[in-house]
Motif scaffolding. Structure first.
Motif, short mmCIF file in Angstrom:
data_model
loop_
_atom_site.label_atom_id
_atom_site.label_comp_id
_atom_site.label_asym_id
_atom_site.label_seq_id
_atom_site.Cartn_x
_atom_site.Cartn_y
_atom_site.Cartn_z
N ILE A 125 1.00 -1.07 0.07
CA ILE A 125 0.08 -0.11 0.32
C ILE A 125 0.87 1.07 0.10
O ILE A 125 1.95 1.30 0.77
N HIS A 126 0.51 2.06 -0.95
CA HIS A 126 1.45 3.64 -1.04
C HIS A 126 1.13 4.36 0.34
O HIS A 126 0.03 4.29 0.68
N ALA A 127 2.05 5.20 0.62
CA ALA A 127 1.83 6.02 1.44
C ALA A 127 0.74 7.03 1.24
O ALA A 127 -0.01 7.35 2.23
N ALA A 128 0.79 7.62 0.01
CA ALA A 128 -0.28 8.35 -0.22
C ALA A 128 -1.69 7.61 0.05
O ALA A 128 -2.64 8.42 0.46
N VAL A 169 -2.46 7.89 3.59
CA VAL A 169 -2.92 9.28 4.09
C VAL A 169 -4.43 9.40 3.87
O VAL A 169 -5.07 9.99 4.58
N LEU A 170 -4.70 8.90 2.59
CA LEU A 170 -5.97 9.21 2.06
C LEU A 170 -7.12 8.60 3.14
O LEU A 170 -8.10 8.82 3.36
N LEU A 222 -15.68 11.32 -0.06
CA LEU A 222 -14.37 10.97 0.70
C LEU A 222 -15.07 10.50 2.14
O LEU A 222 -15.79 10.81 2.88
N GLY A 223 -14.45 9.23 2.53
CA GLY A 223 -14.80 8.61 3.92
C GLY A 223 -14.24 7.13 3.75
O GLY A 223 -14.00 6.51 2.86
N LEU A 224 -14.09 6.71 5.19
CA LEU A 224 -13.58 5.25 5.17
C LEU A 224 -14.34 4.08 4.64
O LEU A 224 -13.98 3.35 3.98
N GLY A 225 -15.82 4.43 4.79
CA GLY A 225 -16.96 3.46 4.17
C GLY A 225 -16.73 3.40 2.86
O GLY A 225 -16.67 2.64 2.34
N ALA A 226 -16.53 4.72 2.17
CA ALA A 226 -16.49 4.55 0.54
C ALA A 226 -15.27 3.98 0.41
O ALA A 226 -15.20 3.20 -0.60
N GLN A 227 -14.17 4.02 1.02
CA GLN A 227 -13.08 3.27 0.76
C GLN A 227 -12.96 1.92 0.71
O GLN A 227 -12.63 1.19 0.14
#
Lengths: 449, 584
Positions: free
Chosen positions: B366-369, B372-373, B532-537
C-alpha cells in the motif's frame, strides 16, 4: 455412639488472596449430625452459618478437612439431602407441580410415579388444589410451602434449611414452624435429621434438639449444647425456655466472654477477638444509635436486649449491630444480656444535635482505629485529601473484599456524621470539611500575629 | 323447563364454540405445516441448483412474494444459526473461568468490527467451498448476516447466565439436575427475555445487511441473489420508481408481519419468565399466542413427540449418572489434561499468529499516499458519525421525553418506533438519496442522512423507555418546587434518562459506522456516487478487489470503533451504572 449421618472433621473455609494472606471464613471445625435430631445453627451475620451448611450439604467443598457421609467421604458417597432456601429459590416459570416434580425428573422417575409422589407431598404440606398455579400467584407463606414440598418430595435423609422462615411474616412463620414440627414428630416424613440455620434465637430454641452457636472472625463454634430437656411443644413463657434464650443472647452479645450455662456443658475455648488490628465496625447508623440510647433511657437506663428487640419489633440480627456500635463507642455496656447506658451515652442521648456530633466525634476518635487513622492522615497531608485506596489496602489485609467495602461505608457514614471528614464519592477520596479548614487557618493566622 | 332448556342451550352453544374455534385453528396449523414442507422443498431445489452468479433480477411485482420468501429464509436461517451459536458461546464463556475473559474480550471486539468488510472475502471463500452450487453464495450471505447479528445475543445470554441468583443454582445442584435439565429449567428461561429483545435488534440488523449483500460486485465478479435487497437495488439502478415503491411496501409488510406474528407473541409468552415476585399489571398481549395456546394439533403434537422424547432423555441421563462410578479426579489425569490444553492452546495461538502475519504482509504494497487518504477518510467518517449522532440526539431526546411522559402517547408511539427501528434503512437509501439529489445535496450530506435513518430509532426508543422509567415522585418534586424548564431538564429529566440514552447512543454509534460502508458509496441510476470517507474506501476496495486496502481500511475502522468504545462509551456506561442509577 453410632456413626453419625454427617461428620465434619476439621473443615475450614478460606479464600486465597493475591497477597500472601488468605481470608479465613471458618476456622477448622468438628461437627456431626446424628440420626433423629434437629440441629439449629445460630450466629451473628458474617460467622459463616450458610457456608457451613453448604459444606455439610455437599454444595461447597471445604478448603481443608473432610466431610463424611455415613463414614465415607462425601465426594464419593451417594447422598440424599435437600435444602429449603431463604429466598424459596422456586422457578417462577414452572407451576407448583412442575417445581415439585423437577427433582424427581432429575432422578429419572417415570411420569406417573412422579405425579403421584408430588401430589402426595403437596397434599401433606397443604397445597392441595394449587398444582397448576405459578409461584408468583402465591403468598410468601404458600411459596415456602412449595419450597418445603420440593425439598421433601425426594424423601431426603437430611433436610437442610437456610433461614427458611426469615422472609415470612411472624404469624406465617409460626404456623409453618409448628406444621413442620408436627410432620417431623409424627414421622410423616422419612427424614432422619434436620439442620437449620437461623438468626432467630427463639426459633432455634422452639425447634431444636441441639443448638450450635458460632462466633465470627473467623467463624468458629462458641457453644454446642442439647436442649432435649424441653418437651415439645415448647412454651415460650416457661422459665427453662427463657433461660436458654437468655443464655444464647449472652453468648451472642459478649463475643469475648463465655457465660456460664450451669446445666449444660460449655463450648470450646474462645479465641481472642482483639487480635485483629481493626475492630469490626458494626454496620449501624449514628441515627440508629441515638434512637437506641433514647429508648434505653425511657426504660430507665437498663433493659433486657430481648425486651428492647420486642419493643422495636426488630429481629435480633438488625438490633445487634446497633447495640454493638453503641458498646464500641462507650455509650452502652452489656451486662448479663441487659444493656446499661453509660454516663456519656446518657449525655449523648440528651444533647442537641451539635453537641451530639461533638460527643460522637470524641467517642469515635477514641474507640475506632480506622476513623482515627483517616483523621490523622488527612491532617498530616498538605492538600488535605487522602484517596480511599490507601485505607482499602490496609483493610484488605484483614477483611474480605465485600466486608472491606462495608467497613469503609460504615466508617464514611460515621465520619461524615461526626464531621471528622468529608468523602468525595466520585473521586473516591477523603477530604477535610471546608469550615474546619477555614476555622483552622483563622486560628493559625491569629497565632501568627 | 325453559330454564333447563336455556341452560342446555347455552351449554351446547359454548361447546360448539369450544369445538369450532380450535378446529379452525387446527386447520390453519395443518396448512401452515404443509406450507413449511413445500417451502423446504422449494429452497432445497433452488439451493442445490448450479451456481448462477448473474441471476437476472426481474422487476415484475408478481415475483415479489417469491423474492420476499427467499430473503426471509436467509434471515431465518442466519438467525437460527446465531441463536445456537450465541447460546453455545455464552454457555462456554460463563462456565469456563480459564477462557472467560478472553472470550468476552473477543466478543467485545467482534461486535465492533464493520461486518460489511468481510463480505467479499466471505463470498469468495464460500464459492470456493461449494463451487458449482447456488448454495455457496447463499451461505456467504447467510454467514455475513450471522456475523452481524450473533454477538449481542451471545453477550445477552452470557450476562443472563452470570446473573442467575445463587440460591436457584444451588437448588439445581442439590436436586442433582443434569446440565440438560438445568439448561431447560433454569438457564434458558432465565435468559429468555434478554434473548428475545436482543433477537429483535439482531433480526433488524440482519435485514439491514441483507439489503446490501444480496447484490454486490467483487472485482470482476458480480454476485446476485434473488431477493428483496437485489430487487430494490436493481430498481434503484434503473430508476424505476414504481418498482421501488412495490419493493418498499413488501419490506414494510414483512417487518410488520414479523412484529405481529413473531415478536409480539414471543414477548407476551416471555412474560412468564419474568423473574419477579409480584404479578405486574401491564403486559403485552397477543391474540396469536392466545390462539396457538389453544390449538389442539399443537398440544397433541407436543404430547406425542416432545414430551415422550424429553422423558426418555431425563430417564437416560439419570440412569447414566446412577451407574457412573463417582471417582475423584486423579492428580495425574489432571496434569495430563492441563498439558493437553496447553498444547492445543499453543497450537491455536501459533496458527492465529501465522495467519495474522500473512494478513499483515498484504499491507506491504500500500502506498503512503493511500494511507494518508485512508486516514483522511477515517476523519471524515468520524465526523459524519458524530454529526448523525448529534442530530439524532437533538430531536429524539425532546420527542422521546414528551412521548415517555405522556402515557397515552407512549402506548401508541412505542410500537411504532419499534417497527420503524426494525425497518432496514438500507432499503430506504435509494429513495432518500433520489430525494436529496433533487434538492441538490451531495452524497457527503446524503450519507449523514442515511446514517441517521439507520440509527436514530435506537436512540428514540431508548429515550422513551428512559422517560417512562423516571419515577413520578421525582417529577412531582419538580412540580411542587416550581422548577423552571432548565432546572427540570438538568436535575430530573437528563439524569433520569441518562443510562438509557447511553445505551441508545452506543447502539446507534456502532450502527452508524457500519452504515457508512453502505452510505458513502452508492450506485444509483447506473452511476456510482461516492464521497471521501472510510466507508466509501472500504466499498471501493471491495468493488475493485483490492484486498490490501480493504484490510487496512477495515483495521482502521475497527480500531477506531474499539478505541471510542473503550475511551468514551465504557466510561459513560460506568457513570450511568453508578451515579445515575435509579433503582439502587
Amino acid at each position: 455412639m453410632a456413626e453419625p449421618i454427617i461428620r465434619a472433621q476439621q473443615v475450614e473455609k478460606y479464600y486465597a488472596q493475591p497477597s500472601e494472606n488468605r481470608i479465613q471464613v471458618i476456622s477448622p471445625t468438628d461437627l456431626s449430625i446424628q440420626t433423629g435430631e434437629i440441629v439449629a445453627l445460630l450466629g451473628p451475620s458474617g460467622s459463616g452459618k450458610s457456608t457451613l451448611l453448604r459444606m455439610l450439604a455437599g454444595l461447597s467443598r471445604p478448603s481443608g478437612g473432610e466431610v463424611y457421609w455415613h463414614g465415607a467421604p462425601i465426594e464419593t458417597a451417594k447422598i440424599n439431602v435437600s435444602i429449603v432456601f431463604q429466598s424459596f429459590a422456586l422457578f417462577p416459570w414452572l407451576t407448583v407441580m412442575e417445581n415439585v416434580e423437577a427433582p424427581l425428573k432429575a432422578r429419572g422417575m417415570a411420569a406417573t410415579e412422579r405425579r403421584e409422589r408430588s401430589e402426595k407431598i403437596l397434599d401433606t404440606v397443604g397445597l392441595d388444589g394449587f398444582e397448576a398455579a405459578f409461584p408468583k400467584e402465591l403468598s410468601g407463606g404458600m411459596r415456602q410451602r412449595v419450597g418445603f414440598a420440593r425439598a421433601l418430595v425426594v424423601e431426603p435423609e437430611v433436610l437442610f434449611m437456610d433461614e427458611p422462615f426469615s422472609a415470612l411474616d411472624v404469624l406465617t412463620a409460626e404456623n409453618l414452624r409448628s406444621e413442620l414440627l408436627e410432620l417431623w414428630q409424627k414421622k410423616t416424613i422419612p427424614t432422619q435429621a434436620i439442620f437449620l440455620v437461623t438468626h432467630n434465637i427463639e426459633e432455634a430454641v422452639l425447634l431444636a434438639d441441639r443448638i450450635i452457636v458460632l462466633g465470627r472472625n473467623p467463624g468458629h463454634v462458641r457453644t454446642d449444647f442439647r436442649v432435649a430437656t424441653l418437651a415439645h411443644p415448647r412454651d415460650r413463657k416457661a422459665p427453662a425456655f427463657t433461660q436458654i434464650v437468655d443464655y444464647i443472647y449472652k453468648v451472642l452479645t459478649r463475643p469475648d466472654v463465655m457465660p456460664d450455662m450451669p446445666k449444660l456443658k460449655a463450648g470450646r475455648p474462645v479465641r481472642d477477638q482483639r487480635q485483629m488490628r481493626y475492630e469490626m465496625l458494626p454496620h449501624a447508623r449514628p441515627g440508629g444509635i441515638a434512637g437506641l440510647l433514647e429508648l434505653a433511657i425511657d426504660f430507665g437506663g437498663r433493659t433486657d436486649i430481648y425486651r428492647l428487640a420486642d419493643e422495636l419489633a426488630f429481629e435480633i440480627d438488625d438490633l445487634l449491630p446497633i447495640v454493638d456500635a453503641a458498646q464500641l463507642l462507650g455509650f452502652l455496656r452489656v451486662e448479663e444480656g441487659d444493656v446499661v447506658i453509660t454516663p456519656t451515652g446518657r449525655e449523648f442521648a440528651e444533647s442537641e444535635i451539635l453537641r451530639q456530633k461533638e460527643l460522637f466525634r470524641e467517642a469515635a476518635l477514641e474507640h475506632v482505629l480506622l476513623l482515627r487513622q483517616i483523621s490523622r492522615a488527612l491532617r498530616s497531608k498538605s492538600d488535605r485529601t487522602v484517596p480511599e485506596e490507601f485505607f482499602l489496602d490496609m483493610l484488605d489485609e484483614q477483611f474480605s473484599d465485600e466486608e472491606t467495602q462495608r467497613q469503609l461505608e460504615t466508617a464514611i457514614n460515621w465520619g461524615r456524621y461526626a464531621e471528622l471528614f468529608d468523602y468525595d464519592a466520585s473521586r473516591r477520596r477523603f477530604t477535610l470539611p471546608e469550615e474546619e479548614e477555614t476555622a483552622k487557618s483563622v486560628v493559625e493566622e491569629g497565632g501568627a500575629e | 323447563m325453559s330454564g333447563l332448556f336455556k341452560a342446555r342451550y347455552t351449554l351446547s352453544r359454548s361447546q360448539v364454540l369450544e369445538r369450532t374455534w380450535p378446529f379452525v385453528l387446527d386447520l390453519g396449523v395443518a396448512a401452515g405445516l404443509l406450507a413449511c414442507f413445500y417451502a423446504v422443498l422449494l429452497i432445497a431445489r433452488y439451493w442445490m441448483s448450479g451456481a448462477v452468479p448473474e441471476v437476472v433480477i426481474s422487476l415484475r411485482p408478481g415475483i415479489l412474494p417469491v423474492y420476499a420468501f427467499y430473503s426471509v429464509v436467509r434471515i431465518g436461517v442466519a438467525y437460527l444459526l446465531s441463536l445456537l451459536f450465541a447460546v453455545g458461546y455464552g454457555y462456554v464463556a460463563a462456565y469456563n473461568p480459564r477462557v472467560e475473559a478472553l472470550m468476552i474480550a473477543t466478543l467485545d471486539i467482534l461486535q465492533s468490527i464493520p461486518v460489511l468488510s468481510f463480505l467479499p472475502a466471505l463470498m469468495l471463500a464460500m464459492m470456493a467451498l461449494v463451487p458449482s452450487r447456488q448454495l455457496g453464495i447463499e451461505m456467504g450471505a447467510i454467514l455475513l448476516i450471522f456475523t452481524g447479528q450473533v454477538w449481542n445475543m451471545a453477550f445477552s445470554f452470557y450476562a443472563s447466565l452470570k446473573s442467575i441468583p445463587r440460591e436457584l443454582r444451588e437448588a439445581c445442584t442439590i436436586n442433582r439436575f443434569s446440565a440438560w435439565q438445568r439448561l431447560w429449567q433454569l438457564e434458558l428461561p432465565f435468559s429468555a427475555i434478554g434473548l428475545i429483545w436482543n433477537s429483535m435488534v439482531s433480526v433488524a440488523g440482519g435485514w439491514f445487511f441483507l439489503m446490501i449483500c444480496e447484490m454486490f460486485p467483487v472485482g470482476d465478479k458480480n454476485f446476485r441473489l434473488p431477493g428483496l435487497g437485489s430487487y430494490l437495488q436493481t430498481a434503484a439502478n434503473e430508476g424505476n420508481t414504481r418498482a421501488m415503491v412495490y419493493g418498499l411496501v413488501t419490506v414494510g409488510v414483512i417487518i410488520v408481519l414479523t412484529d405481529q406474528l413473531i415478536w409480539r407473541p414471543m414477548i407476551a409468552w416471555s412474560d412468564k419468565f419474568k423473574f419477579e415476585n409480584v404479578e405486574s399489571g401491564d403486559r403485552v398481549t397477543s391474540p396469536i399466542l392466545f390462539a396457538l395456546r389453544r390449538s389442539n394439533v399443537l398440544a397433541t403434537l407436543s404430547r406425542r413427540t416432545l414430551i415422550p422424547l424429553s422423558e426418555k432423555i431425563y430417564h437416560d441421563l439419570a440412569y447414566r449418572r446412577e451407574h457412573q462410578q463417582k471417582t475423584p479426579v486423579k492428580a495425574a489425569d489432571e496434569r495430563r489434561n492441563t498439558l493437553l490444553t496447553a498444547v492445543v492452546g499453543l497450537a491455536l495461538v501459533m496458527m492465529v499468529i501465522a495467519a495474522a502475519f500473512h494478513a499483515l504482509l498484504l499491507l506491504k504494497n500500500i502506498h503512503a499516499a493511500e494511507i494518508v487518504l485512508l486516514l483522511k477518510g477515517a476523519a471524515a467518517t468520524f465526523l459524519r458519525v458524530n454529526v448523525s449522532l448529534l442530530i439524532a440526539m437533538a430531536w429524539t431526546v425532546p420527542v422521546g421525553v414528551a412521548i415517555g411522559f405522556n402515557p397515552r402517547l407512549s402506548k401508541i408511539a412505542q410500537p411504532i418506533a419499534q417497527i420503524a427501528a426494525s425497518f432496514p434503512a438500507t432499503a430506504l437509501f435509494p429513495v432518500v438519496l433520489l430525494g436529496l439529489m433533487k434538492l441538490g445535496a451531495g452524497l457527503g450530506i446524503g450519507s449523514i442522512a442515511l446514517m441517521l435513518l439507520g440509527t436514530q430509532w435506537y436512540v428514540l426508543f431508548n429515550v422513551i423507555a428512559g422517560a417512562l422509567a423516571v419515577p413520578s415522585d421525582l417529577r412531582e418534586v419538580a412540580d411542587v418546587f416550581h422548577f423552571n424548564r432548565w432546572q427540570r431538564w438538568k436535575t430530573v429529566i437528563l439524569p433520569g434518562i441518562f443510562p438509557y440514552l447511553i445505551t441508545g447512543l452506543v447502539t446507534a454509534s456502532g450502527g452508524a459506522w457500519n452504515a457508512s460502508i453502505a452510505a458513502e458509496y452508492f450506485s444509483l441510476k447506473g452511476q456510482t456516487l461516492m464521497t471521501l470517507g472510510l466507508g466509501a474506501q472500504i466499498s471501493q476496495a471491495t468493488y475493485q478487489g483490492r484486498f490490501s486496502v480493504l484490510l487496512l481500511a477495515t483495521i482502521i475502522m475497527a480500531l477506531m470503533v474499539v478505541t471510542i468504545n473503550r475511551l468514551v462509551w465504557r466510561r459513560l456506561y460506568k457513570l450511568a451504572e453508578t451515579k445515575y442509577r435509579l433503582d439502587a
